[in-house]
Design an enzyme around this catalytic site. Structure first.
Site, short mmCIF file in Angstrom:
data_model
loop_
_atom_site.label_atom_id
_atom_site.label_comp_id
_atom_site.label_asym_id
_atom_site.label_seq_id
_atom_site.Cartn_x
_atom_site.Cartn_y
_atom_site.Cartn_z
N GLU A 28 4.14 -11.27 5.31
CA GLU A 28 3.15 -10.51 5.00
C GLU A 28 2.30 -10.32 6.37
O GLU A 28 1.04 -10.61 6.26
CB GLU A 28 2.36 -11.00 3.76
N GLU B 196 3.38 -18.20 -4.02
CA GLU B 196 2.06 -18.92 -4.16
C GLU B 196 1.95 -20.07 -5.21
O GLU B 196 1.10 -20.06 -5.95
CB GLU B 196 1.11 -17.90 -3.94
O1 G3I Z 1 -4.75 0.43 -8.81
C1 G3I Z 1 -6.06 0.15 -9.20
C2 G3I Z 1 -6.96 1.30 -9.17
O2 G3I Z 1 -6.60 2.00 -10.32
C3 G3I Z 1 -8.61 1.03 -9.06
O3 G3I Z 1 -8.78 2.23 -9.31
C4 G3I Z 1 -8.83 0.16 -8.05
C5 G3I Z 1 -10.24 -0.32 -8.14
O4 G3I Z 1 -10.48 -1.58 -8.30
O5 G3I Z 1 -7.87 -1.09 -8.09
C6 G3I Z 1 -6.53 -0.78 -7.97
O6 G3I Z 1 -5.85 -1.91 -8.01
C7 G3I Z 1 -6.09 -2.80 -6.84
C8 G3I Z 1 -4.49 -2.91 -6.37
O7 G3I Z 1 -4.58 -3.73 -5.31
C9 G3I Z 1 -3.89 -1.56 -5.79
O8 G3I Z 1 -4.78 -1.19 -4.79
C10 G3I Z 1 -6.48 -4.04 -7.17
O9 G3I Z 1 -8.03 -3.91 -7.49
C11 G3I Z 1 -6.77 -5.01 -5.91
O10 G3I Z 1 -6.84 -6.37 -6.28
C12 G3I Z 1 -4.97 -5.23 -5.49
O11 G3I Z 1 -5.07 -5.80 -4.10
C13 G3I Z 1 -3.63 -6.38 -3.93
C14 G3I Z 1 -3.78 -8.04 -3.85
O12 G3I Z 1 -2.53 -8.40 -3.26
C15 G3I Z 1 -4.02 -8.48 -5.18
O13 G3I Z 1 -3.98 -9.76 -5.19
C16 G3I Z 1 -3.60 -5.95 -2.63
O14 G3I Z 1 -3.39 -4.45 -2.37
C17 G3I Z 1 -2.30 -6.51 -2.00
O15 G3I Z 1 -2.18 -6.13 -0.50
C18 G3I Z 1 -2.48 -8.31 -1.94
O16 G3I Z 1 -1.10 -8.62 -1.57
C19 G3I Z 1 -0.95 -9.96 -1.62
C20 G3I Z 1 0.47 -10.29 -1.85
O17 G3I Z 1 0.94 -9.76 -3.17
C21 G3I Z 1 0.69 -11.65 -2.07
N1 G3I Z 1 -0.06 -12.46 -0.74
C22 G3I Z 1 -1.19 -12.33 -0.33
C23 G3I Z 1 -1.47 -10.75 -0.42
C24 G3I Z 1 -2.99 -10.45 -0.06
O18 G3I Z 1 -3.94 -10.82 -1.01
#
Ligand code: G3I
Length: 371
Positions: free
Chosen positions: A263, A158
């Site tokens: 994805e 990205e």
């Molecule tokens: O691990 C912490 C946890 O300890 C905490 O309690 C919880 C509460 O906020 O957050 C958890 O972290 C989260 C993490 O996912 C793991 O679940 C983050 O807040 C959350 O922002 C993160 O979201 C991920 C996101 O990327 C972040 O940018 C999504 O799971 C994931 O599916 C998403 O994937 C991205 C690709 O990497 C790139 N392309 C877009 C795609 C969707 O956004």
């Protein structure tokens, strides 16, 4: 008499338990995506922490049955794998690689350089020298550790704006526009046995596609290896840009590289702004129109989604000499980022398997593209 009843009761109990477990897991008779498309392209899924730690037996069973490629949803991203300067946490990444090796599954590692999910120390970094040191050390350390253990890397993720210009990330600000070529050069040196990809969303769209083609040509002109491009594919079921997708497969494969859909999900919920942006930081407030299917997905919508997935796979098969992998960004509708983004706590149905790991009409329509 009592003996006979207790024996009958235990038989009934065993049958009941078996009935529950059969209901939760996919029947062995269900066709396998990986076997169905084994002569065409890899079929993958993203894996979350619980699945990697094998704490989700139903999901793990489905992953082994259906997929021959996996991408870590979060555990190989910088904020998790290098939480503080030069302090690496390889625990989950090592477990993912071990799970994949044990089950003959290819790993697409995700990702080395991305403006999001950066370690906290990067947010305050001012000096270009420090950013350069982080950049070189992070790529070299992580990519060399998994050389020959992962099939491929999303080296840069990205890096483009919607108009095809370079995103104004800390890497562009501090290292300049050549940082992308340098990221691939370092990855090539550190991981000679892994394929190297550029990954982004909306690069099927003409302007952003032109930016991605220019970026890829720049890497190639520098004599640095790039093996493929990943089109993320976060689309809505009733708004899949089929013509742009077909055109992008043609234009990217004309560069002599692989094309992948990395994805994939077809959301059934509207976004507040509905222009398919996948940037998590743009979350917003919810109302009933934004969460209309919390009590179940109407069959009419499920059938339309199934048709959209079938149309997509028909195009992937048409270009199977260029399309080398199709990865869904999760295993089932329940364990999914789109239930909490851009609005927290919604009920979305973007994938082929439902919340009980059962195949949906979309699964049947995808399998039917090969029959
Ligand atoms: O691990 C912490 C946890 O300890 C905490 O309690 C919880 C509460 O906020 O957050 C958890 O972290 C989260 C993490 O996912 C793991 O679940 C983050 O807040 C959350 O922002 C993160 O979201 C991920 C996101 O990327 C972040 O940018 C999504 O799971 C994931 O599916 C998403 O994937 C991205 C690709 O990497 C790139 N392309 C877009 C795609 C969707 O956004």
């Amino acid at each position: 008499m009592i003996k006979k009843y207790s024996f009958m009761l235990s038989i009934a109990a065993i049958a009941f338990i078996n009935c529950i477990s059969i209901e939760k897991t996919v029947a062995q008779s269900t066709p396998s995506l990986k076997e169905t498309f084994q002569k065409d392209f890899l079929i993958g899924t993203a894996m979350n922490a619980r699945q990697i730690e094998e704490k989700d037996s139903a999901a793990d069973r489905l992953i082994k049955q259906q997929f021959n490629a996996v991408t870590p949803e979060n555990c190989m991203k910088a904020e998790i794998i290098e939480p503080s300067w030069n302090n690496f946490n390889f625990d989950l990444a090592d477990k993912l690689v071990a799970f994949a090796a044990k089950n003959n599954i290819k790993v697409n590692a995700h990702n080395l350089i991305w403006h999001s999910q950066l370690p906290a120390f990067m947010h305050y970094m001012q000096s270009a020298d420090s950013v350069k040191q982080y950049f070189e050390h992070h790529i070299t350390t992580v990519a060399s550790r998994y050389d020959d253990k992962v099939y491929s890397w999303d080296v840069v993720n990205e890096a483009l704006n919607e108009d095809g210009t370079l995103r104004n990330s800390i890497f562009l600000q501090k290292l300049g526009p050549d940082y992308i070529v340098e990221a691939f050069r370092l990855a090539q040196k550190s991981s000679p046995h892994s394929k190297l990809y550029y990954n982004d969303y909306n690069i099927e769209q003409p302007k952003k596609r032109a930016g991605a083609i220019a970026l890829i040509k720049k890497i190639q002109a520098a004599g640095v290896r790039i093996n493929g491009v990943g089109i993320q594919g976060h689309w809505r079921y009733d708004n899949v840009p089929m013509a742009d997708i077909e055109e992008s497969i043609k234009e990217f494969s004309a560069l002599g590289i692989e094309v992948m859909f990395t994805e994939l999900d077809l959301s059934v919920l509207k976004n507040p702004w509905d222009n398919n942006i996948a940037d998590v930081s743009a979350a917003s407030k919810a109302d009933s129109t934004m969460n209309p299917y919390k009590n179940g997905l109407p069959d009419s919508v499920a059938q339309k989604q199934a048709k959209a997935y079938a149309d997509l796979f028909a195009v992937f098969l048409k270009y199977k000499n260029n399309v080398t992998r199709v990865t869904f960004w999760g295993v089932n509708d329940g364990q999914y980022w789109l239930n909490d983004w851009p609005i927290h706590g919604r009920t979305n149905y973007p994938l082929l398997f439902d919340r009980y790991f059962q195949p949906k009409p979309a699964f049947d329509s995808v399998i039917a593209t090969k029959q």
